[in-house]
Design a protein around this motif. Sequence first.
Motif, mmCIF file in Angstrom:
data_model
loop_
_atom_site.group_PDB
_atom_site.id
_atom_site.type_symbol
_atom_site.label_atom_id
_atom_site.label_comp_id
_atom_site.label_asym_id
_atom_site.label_seq_id
_atom_site.Cartn_x
_atom_site.Cartn_y
_atom_site.Cartn_z
ATOM 1 N N VAL A 219 46.484 41.289 54.138
ATOM 2 C CA VAL A 219 47.481 42.347 54.023
ATOM 3 C C VAL A 219 47.692 42.920 55.417
ATOM 4 O O VAL A 219 46.813 43.574 55.975
ATOM 5 N N GLY A 220 48.873 42.647 55.994
ATOM 6 C CA GLY A 220 49.125 43.092 57.353
ATOM 7 C C GLY A 220 48.094 42.505 58.300
ATOM 8 O O GLY A 220 47.738 41.327 58.231
ATOM 9 N N SER A 221 47.579 43.346 59.180
ATOM 10 C CA SER A 221 46.575 42.906 60.153
ATOM 11 C C SER A 221 45.155 43.254 59.711
ATOM 12 O O SER A 221 44.217 43.132 60.495
ATOM 13 N N ASP B 130 58.005 47.636 49.706
ATOM 14 C CA ASP B 130 58.214 48.909 50.405
ATOM 15 C C ASP B 130 57.613 50.060 49.611
ATOM 16 O O ASP B 130 58.016 51.213 49.789
ATOM 17 N N GLU B 131 56.647 49.761 48.727
ATOM 18 C CA GLU B 131 55.988 50.809 47.937
ATOM 19 C C GLU B 131 54.507 50.498 47.818
ATOM 20 O O GLU B 131 54.083 49.345 47.896
ATOM 21 N N ALA B 132 53.720 51.558 47.655
ATOM 22 C CA ALA B 132 52.279 51.395 47.509
ATOM 23 C C ALA B 132 51.959 50.823 46.127
ATOM 24 O O ALA B 132 52.564 51.218 45.123
ATOM 25 N N LEU B 133 50.989 49.897 46.087
ATOM 26 C CA LEU B 133 50.588 49.245 44.852
ATOM 27 C C LEU B 133 49.075 49.349 44.660
ATOM 28 O O LEU B 133 48.322 49.536 45.616
ATOM 29 N N ILE B 134 48.657 49.212 43.419
ATOM 30 C CA ILE B 134 47.240 49.110 43.080
ATOM 31 C C ILE B 134 47.057 47.809 42.320
ATOM 32 O O ILE B 134 47.820 47.514 41.394
ATOM 33 N N MET B 135 46.072 47.024 42.715
ATOM 34 C CA MET B 135 45.780 45.763 42.035
ATOM 35 C C MET B 135 44.418 45.851 41.354
ATOM 36 O O MET B 135 43.430 46.250 41.968
ATOM 37 N N LEU B 136 44.382 45.468 40.085
ATOM 38 C CA LEU B 136 43.128 45.348 39.353
ATOM 39 C C LEU B 136 42.898 43.877 39.064
ATOM 40 O O LEU B 136 43.727 43.222 38.424
ATOM 41 N N ARG B 137 41.777 43.343 39.543
ATOM 42 C CA ARG B 137 41.391 41.966 39.283
ATOM 43 C C ARG B 137 40.113 41.957 38.455
ATOM 44 O O ARG B 137 39.152 42.660 38.789
ATOM 45 N N ALA B 138 40.084 41.167 37.398
ATOM 46 C CA ALA B 138 38.870 40.957 36.622
ATOM 47 C C ALA B 138 38.737 39.456 36.437
ATOM 48 O O ALA B 138 39.566 38.841 35.755
ATOM 49 N N SER B 139 37.739 38.849 37.063
ATOM 50 C CA SER B 139 37.666 37.396 37.135
ATOM 51 C C SER B 139 36.353 36.879 36.581
ATOM 52 O O SER B 139 35.281 37.404 36.904
ATOM 53 N N CYS C 128 43.601 48.632 46.864
ATOM 54 C CA CYS C 128 44.764 49.400 47.325
ATOM 55 C C CYS C 128 45.619 48.520 48.221
ATOM 56 O O CYS C 128 45.112 47.897 49.157
ATOM 57 N N LEU C 129 46.927 48.490 47.941
ATOM 58 C CA LEU C 129 47.881 47.738 48.755
ATOM 59 C C LEU C 129 48.951 48.719 49.242
ATOM 60 O O LEU C 129 49.915 49.009 48.540
ATOM 61 N N PRO C 130 48.806 49.265 50.445
ATOM 62 C CA PRO C 130 49.763 50.268 50.945
ATOM 63 C C PRO C 130 51.159 49.677 51.124
ATOM 64 O O PRO C 130 51.331 48.466 51.242
ATOM 65 N N LYS C 131 52.143 50.555 51.173
ATOM 66 C CA LYS C 131 53.518 50.085 51.336
ATOM 67 C C LYS C 131 53.757 49.574 52.756
ATOM 68 O O LYS C 131 53.057 49.939 53.704
#
Length: 357
Positions: free
Chosen positions: A100-102, A82-91, A117-120
């Motif tokens: 994420v959703g639709s 229920d909160e906005a998130l930020i994901m950092l991937r380094a692969s 960006c992963l919105p809430k």
Amino acid sequence: MPSRAAKPTEDAWSPLDFDQEAFRAGASEHSFKRFARQGVRTLHAHEGGSGTSDTVRLDQDLLLTVINCVLPRTTRWRYDTDEALIMLRASLCCDVAFEVGSSAQLVFNRPEVTLVCLPKGRPQTVDIAGGVRQQGLVAIFRASAFAARYGLLPGDLPPLVRDAVTGSAEVGRIASFPLDHRLAALLADTIDTRLEGEMRVLQYAGRLAELVAYTLDAMQHVPLLRGTALNRLRDVELAHAALARLEHSYRKPPLFAELASEIGTNQNKLKAVFKEAFGVTMAEYCLERRMREAQQLLLAATLTIAQVAERVGYGHQSSFAAAFSGHVGMSPRQYRQHRAPFNLSLNAGDVGDPART
């Protein structure tokens, strides 16, 4: 891309839930080892896979996973927040698909650094391919705490990151760019760390901060990432094509005119876009790579200076010595004299063992 024949999972929780994330990958208590107060290592061999993954809670606003494993089968993980998130991937290598959703599926299957960006309020489904190497670092930040964590003000952030921090950005990639040799080396060294306990956690936190700095700086300075008109896309592609070619041949680089022709441009154009994208000329890049490799080989002391010269692409030891002295400020022989008198192991229990000195 991961197959849809993923193992179903009904449970869902926040990606910041350390207790759930740290122990989700296996049922056996032998699959897990707590290496720090807020750090758990998963041993995937106990579940039919191989390798390890470390899950670390750096605080309530940040969860970090350092991965070097092969899962036995494609696995589906579900999240809800229920909160906005930020994901950092380094692969270094991976095969993962996000829904994420639709929104359109996000696929991660090449060596790159990506800020997402992963919105809430959007349920997330993650499919991780089995039978292939997953190798890299994934950090999940509470978006509202991202800037303050690193002492940054809104004006320090690229516009797309400011939108993500305030929760007003749409789901998707904020930035994505290929790994260069420096980031690849940083990732590899982080994955292969020999530090234990809280020192490993400290190292992970520092490496993550460095990756955040690289990512934000790239968004400010690389034309494609800072929103320059799409007619610059070709220039960025040319620069990265040249970098990829030189990464594999810096010891004996091709003639730059031939390289330019090979990737479909002319030498002057290639020199200009390479310098703009990476801040160094192609010749400077090749020299720097050769000298860094030479420094590592000299400190390892397993090869003679003549052999080091040959290894990094010099036909004569004298020409190597001149180039090394000009770059480093001392001769190869003088540089080697500064190496440690013994191989210092940083594994727990090694310090003070006379047999190792």
